[in-house]
Each structure stands twice: as structure tokens, then as C-alpha cells.
Design an enzyme around this catalytic site. Structure first.
Site, PDB file in Angstrom:
ATOM      1  N   CYS A 161      40.248  32.390  17.622  1.00  0.00           N
ATOM      2  CA  CYS A 161      39.742  31.044  18.482  1.00  0.00           C
ATOM      3  C   CYS A 161      38.740  30.302  17.618  1.00  0.00           C
ATOM      4  CB  CYS A 161      38.781  31.391  19.721  1.00  0.00           C
ATOM      5  SG  CYS A 161      39.835  32.619  20.788  1.00  0.00           S
TER       6      CYS A 161
HETATM    7  N1  CO8 Z   1      49.810  33.102  39.577  1.00  0.00           N
HETATM    8  C1  CO8 Z   1      49.140  33.686  40.657  1.00  0.00           C
HETATM    9  N2  CO8 Z   1      48.315  34.815  40.745  1.00  0.00           N
HETATM   10  C2  CO8 Z   1      47.611  35.136  39.455  1.00  0.00           C
HETATM   11  C3  CO8 Z   1      48.533  34.577  38.178  1.00  0.00           C
HETATM   12  C4  CO8 Z   1      49.226  33.748  38.413  1.00  0.00           C
HETATM   13  N3  CO8 Z   1      49.713  33.011  37.080  1.00  0.00           N
HETATM   14  N4  CO8 Z   1      47.661  35.130  37.195  1.00  0.00           N
HETATM   15  C5  CO8 Z   1      46.800  36.126  37.545  1.00  0.00           C
HETATM   16  N5  CO8 Z   1      46.728  36.159  38.945  1.00  0.00           N
HETATM   17  C6  CO8 Z   1      46.053  37.031  39.986  1.00  0.00           C
HETATM   18  C7  CO8 Z   1      45.697  38.136  39.318  1.00  0.00           C
HETATM   19  O1  CO8 Z   1      46.626  39.243  39.340  1.00  0.00           O
HETATM   20  C8  CO8 Z   1      44.683  38.533  40.497  1.00  0.00           C
HETATM   21  O2  CO8 Z   1      45.106  39.259  41.522  1.00  0.00           O
HETATM   22  P1  CO8 Z   1      44.505  40.527  42.253  1.00  0.00           P
HETATM   23  O3  CO8 Z   1      43.189  39.717  42.816  1.00  0.00           O
HETATM   24  O4  CO8 Z   1      45.426  40.835  43.288  1.00  0.00           O
HETATM   25  O5  CO8 Z   1      44.057  41.309  41.433  1.00  0.00           O
HETATM   26  C9  CO8 Z   1      44.020  37.262  40.869  1.00  0.00           C
HETATM   27  O6  CO8 Z   1      45.151  35.988  40.586  1.00  0.00           O
HETATM   28  C10 CO8 Z   1      42.832  36.835  40.056  1.00  0.00           C
HETATM   29  O7  CO8 Z   1      43.067  36.976  38.659  1.00  0.00           O
HETATM   30  P2  CO8 Z   1      41.761  37.001  37.769  1.00  0.00           P
HETATM   31  O8  CO8 Z   1      40.652  37.726  38.184  1.00  0.00           O
HETATM   32  O9  CO8 Z   1      42.484  37.500  36.639  1.00  0.00           O
HETATM   33  O10 CO8 Z   1      41.718  35.371  37.577  1.00  0.00           O
HETATM   34  P3  CO8 Z   1      40.500  34.660  36.961  1.00  0.00           P
HETATM   35  O11 CO8 Z   1      40.021  33.939  37.971  1.00  0.00           O
HETATM   36  O12 CO8 Z   1      39.783  35.455  36.148  1.00  0.00           O
HETATM   37  O13 CO8 Z   1      41.508  34.013  35.911  1.00  0.00           O
HETATM   38  C11 CO8 Z   1      41.772  33.690  33.717  1.00  0.00           C
HETATM   39  C12 CO8 Z   1      42.308  34.270  34.993  1.00  0.00           C
HETATM   40  C13 CO8 Z   1      42.323  32.256  33.637  1.00  0.00           C
HETATM   41  C14 CO8 Z   1      42.884  34.395  32.460  1.00  0.00           C
HETATM   42  C15 CO8 Z   1      40.550  33.650  33.271  1.00  0.00           C
HETATM   43  O14 CO8 Z   1      39.993  35.149  33.505  1.00  0.00           O
HETATM   44  C16 CO8 Z   1      39.937  33.140  31.805  1.00  0.00           C
HETATM   45  O15 CO8 Z   1      40.234  32.143  31.504  1.00  0.00           O
HETATM   46  N6  CO8 Z   1      39.389  34.113  31.232  1.00  0.00           N
HETATM   47  C17 CO8 Z   1      38.791  33.566  29.765  1.00  0.00           C
HETATM   48  C18 CO8 Z   1      39.664  33.926  28.816  1.00  0.00           C
HETATM   49  C19 CO8 Z   1      39.479  33.506  27.540  1.00  0.00           C
HETATM   50  O16 CO8 Z   1      38.609  32.879  27.245  1.00  0.00           O
HETATM   51  N7  CO8 Z   1      40.263  34.253  26.465  1.00  0.00           N
HETATM   52  C20 CO8 Z   1      40.161  34.090  25.162  1.00  0.00           C
HETATM   53  C21 CO8 Z   1      41.122  33.274  24.969  1.00  0.00           C
HETATM   54  S1  CO8 Z   1      41.547  33.775  23.095  1.00  0.00           S
HETATM   55  C22 CO8 Z   1      41.620  32.460  22.423  1.00  0.00           C
HETATM   56  O17 CO8 Z   1      41.449  31.272  22.983  1.00  0.00           O
HETATM   57  C23 CO8 Z   1      42.585  32.575  21.214  1.00  0.00           C
HETATM   58  C24 CO8 Z   1      43.312  33.812  20.807  1.00  0.00           C
HETATM   59  C25 CO8 Z   1      44.171  33.586  19.992  1.00  0.00           C
HETATM   60  C26 CO8 Z   1      45.449  32.726  20.370  1.00  0.00           C
HETATM   61  C27 CO8 Z   1      46.582  33.415  20.783  1.00  0.00           C
HETATM   62  C28 CO8 Z   1      48.033  32.654  21.045  1.00  0.00           C
HETATM   63  C29 CO8 Z   1      49.095  33.201  21.709  1.00  0.00           C
END
Ligand code: CO8
Length: 378
Positions: A161
């Protein structure tokens, strides 16, 4: 980090290449849900016997609420929405052809050169920096160097990132040290090949894009929209919460290079919780180290991984939710484009700043890594 001579280097132009193919949340969710439904039907026996977990369904409303993403761009759309494939179709090119990443890097590079009023003859270093490069060598940057007729040197670097901010740091240091006069920095973020479109928690996150920037000596700059680099800030802290295990050792590890755990995966919740306070502290520290207060900055070009993350970091910094233009969001259109996100925001939302206005470009994410540049409109 010690400051280099103040305002000796500027960002004099940026370029953005946006793929022509859009994939909306509705399209992506329909394809994933059709795939999940078929998986559950095919494995109904094992699921009923408790030997397999059913695949959960995805939802458009979750995606938009949890991430702020409405659509993403794809270098190649064909194959991603096909339930029999669930990955793009990108045929291998011969060694004599331009590589995919060099091609998209060039689109962005040419735009940045034009914005800075430069040609290949003015550049003496090329840095291609992104989350993945499609081969180890020869460097994509050297391919770009050749295509643009640039003399000097070129290299690739990977910092997930923070690849773009860390590469801007290198460009700044080269210019100030005198090892290069004008540097072309490019981020060909081809993320779609590493996205698991069969994983409900991951399938919506990433988009493809390419960004570029020119860093040059202040005394050679002729651009009307140049930004002096006041200082840079960087920190890393090891974490496996965002990880990609795809690599060249798979062959000798005797494992499937495309098997489980080889694509992008993350513990998104933990990343969110751990990275937000780190980013806020880092940004505040960087600004205050330079003798400014957070309120002195007019614009925040932040990493684009999640809208709630940016709102949280912005509110902790400012004591209120940032105005739309103060900390622009491009996630809705572009999704997470790895290192390119803050550069897209900078490219699209900088023209209105007035001479003297201060701003910060900041990335945060995998590594963990945080990179920042405090800049000032000339
Ligand atoms: N549809 C419906 N429900 C879903 C979905 C979906 N698509 N996905 C997850 N859920 C469910 C979960 O299973 C969970 O269900 P339960 O409560 O029953 O367990 C519920 O929804 C809530 O899930 P989360 O708690 O996981 O949801 P969040 O509110 O935390 O959102 C995110 C998930 C969006 C992933 C959030 O946590 C986030 O954005 N976190 C930060 C991520 C981040 O910054 N990551 C760094 C990324 S790395 C980067 O940017 C570069 C890396 C290199 C590039 C790679 C390229 C391939």
C-alpha cells in the site's frame, strides 16, 4: 528523520490512467452469489453432513456501507464475472511484446510528463513501485525507460500500500542528493489477478489503475501546478494481517502456487483497528515535527482502503469529520487501488489550492507501512 534542504525538490506533474472497464457492485455480487449458490448445490451432501461450510452470500448494501466502494475499474473484465472462471483472462505475452504492467505504466507516465512539461530526455531515473510486479526481472521500470527513450537508470520496488509514497521519498532523496535531476515515479497497480473473486470478504475490495508523478529540482520546474516537498515521513511494523504468499519458492516448496492462501488475504477488522491509530499518530507526529499544527493543512490525500477508516483518521486528527474536499475520497469510483489511492486523490483534487497552501499525501496498510509527504503549493 533528518530534513533535506527545504523546498529543493518539487512534484511537478501527475498522471492517472483509468481502465475502460467498470465492474459495479451489483455485477460483482450477482456473479459471486451465482458462484456460491452453485458451490452450495454441488456440495449439498458435505454441507448437510457438516464436512463443509456453505459459502455465504454477498450483498451490495454491505459492501457500500462497510467500505464506501460502489464500483471498480478492471484492466480486463472478461472472466471476472464468469462463474466458471472468476478471474480475468490475461493471455501471456511474448518476450518481444510490451508487458501488461509496462503498458499501463506508460499510459500514466506520459500524462505525468505532459503535466510537468517534460519529455523522456529530461528524465534520468524511473521508479516503478507497486504491490506486485508481474516478473522479477528485467525490471518493468527499465522497460518503461526504454519505451520513453530515457537515459540514466530505472528500478522496481514493492512496498504494498505504501509503494507510491515510499517511491516519492526515493525520488525526493535522489533529487536532493543530486543522483538524479528529474525522476519519473509510476504505480501500475494491476490488482485484479491477485483478487480471490470467490471469497465473499475480499471480492469487492480492489480495482486496477496506474498513477505516475514527476519529482524534480525546484530550479528546473516550469509547471504551474507544482508542490514543494517540505519533508517525508515513513514507518513500518511487521504484521501478517494483510498478506500475499504467492511467490517464486512455491516450486521448491512443492505447493500449488495458486492454492489456498496464495492470493491476497487479510484480517480486515484487525487491520482497521491497528492501522487507524498508527496512521493518526504518524500523521500528527510528521506535521508537528515540522512546526505546524494539523489545522494548518488545507488538504489530506489519504490512502484509499476504506471510507470509514479515512473518516475515523480524519476526525481524530481534526476533531470533526473532514469536509469532502478536505480529505477527498475516490474509493467509491476506484475501490482500493493499493498504493495508487492517495496519488489518484492528489491528482484529482489539487488544482484549486493556492500558493502557500499545505497538504499531506499519506498511505497506510500492508506491512504494516505508513508513508507521508508534507507538501506546499508553489
Ligand atoms: N457481503 C455481505 N456480508 C459480508 C461481506 C460481503 N461481501 N463481507 C463480509 N461480510 C460479513 C462478515 O462475514 C461479517 O459477518 P459476521 O458478523 O456474521 O461475522 C460481517 O459482514 C461484518 O464483517 P467485518 O467485521 O469483516 O466487516 P467490516 O465492517 O470490518 O468491513 C472491511 C470489512 C471492509 C474489510 C474492513 O474491515 C476494512 O476495510 N478494513 C481495513 C482493511 C485494510 O485497510 N486493508 C489493507 C488493505 S491492503 C492494501 O491496501 C494493499 C495491499 C496490496 C494490494 C493487494 C491487491 C490484490
Amino acid at each position: 528523520m533528518a530534513n533535506l534542504p527545504e523546498k529543493a525538490a518539487v512534484i511537478s506533474g501527475t498522471g492517472l490512467w483509468t481502465p475502460e472497464h467498470v465492474i459495479t457492485n451489483a455485477e460483482l455480487v450477482a456473479a459471486y452469489n451465482a458462484w456460491a449458490e452453485r458451490y452450495n448445490r454441488r456440495h449439498a451432501g458435505d454441507i448437510a453432513a457438516g464436512r463443509l461450510d456453505p459459502k455465504p452470500f454477498s450483498s451490495e448494501s454491505f459492501i457500500e456501507k462497510a467500505s464506501g466502494i460502489r464500483q471498480r475499474y478492471a484492466y480486463v473484465k472478461e472472466g471476472i464475472l464468469d462463474v466458471d472462471r472468476m478471474r480475468p483472462i490475461i493471455p501471456e505475452r511474448s518476450d518481444g511484446e510490451l508487458s501488461d504492467q509496462a503498458e499501463i505504466a506508460l499510459h500514466a507516465a506520459r500524462k505525468a510528463l505532459q503535466a510537468a512539461g517534460k519529455t523522456g530526455a529530461d528524465i534520468d531515473a524511473v521508479v516503478v513501485s507497486c504491490a506486485y510486479t508481474q516478473r522479477a526481472y528485467p525490471a518493468i521500470a527499465i522497460e518503461v525507460q526504454q519505451e520513453l527513450g530515457i537515459e540514466g537508470f530505472a528500478f522496481d520496488m514493492l512496498v504494498a500500500c505504501s509503494a507510491a509514497t515510499f517511491a516519492l521519498h526515493r525520488g525526493y532523496e535522489m533529487v536532493v542528493a543530486g543522483s538524479a535531476r528529474t525522476v519519473l515515479m509510476i504505480n501500475p497497480e494491476l490488482t485484479s489477478p491477485q483478487v480471490d473473486y470467490c471469497d465473499r470478504d475480499i471480492h469487492f475490495i480492489f480495482g486496477d489503475v496506474a498513477t505516475a508523478a514527476i519529482i524534480e529540482r525546484a530550479d528546473t520546474c516550469t509547471s504551474d501546478h507544482a508542490y514543494s516537498i517540505i519533508s517525508t515521513g515513513a514507518m513500518t511494523s511487521f504484521s501478517s494481517n494483510v498478506r500475499s504468499n504467492f511467490g517464486y519458492l512455491s516450486r521448491v516448496n512443492d505447493v500449488d502456487p495458486f492454492g489456498a492462501g496464495k492470493l491476497f488475504f487479510q484480517n480486515g477488522r484487525r487491520v482497521f483497528k491497528e492501522v487507524c491509530p498508527m496512521a493518526e499518530q504518524h500523521i500528527r507526529g510528521h506535521v508537528e515535527r515540522e512546526g505546524y499544527a494539523v489545522a494548518d493543512l488545507k488538504r489530506w490525500w489519504l490512502h484509499q482502503a476504506n471510507i470509514n477508516m479515512n473518516n475515523l483518521i480524519g476526525s481524530k486528527l481534526l476533531g470533526r469529520t473532514p469536509e469532502k474536499l478536505e480529505a477527498p475520497i475516490v474509493l467509491d469510483r476506484y475501490a482500493n487501488t493499493a498504493s495508487a489511492g492517495s496519488i489518484i486523490a492528489f491528482h484529482l483534487y489539487k488544482q484549486d489550492l493556492l500558493p502557500g497552501d499545505l497538504g499531506m499525501i499519506c498511505s497506510f496498510g500492508a506491512g504494516y507501512s505508513i508513508g507521508s509527504l508534507l507538501i506546499q503549493k508553489r
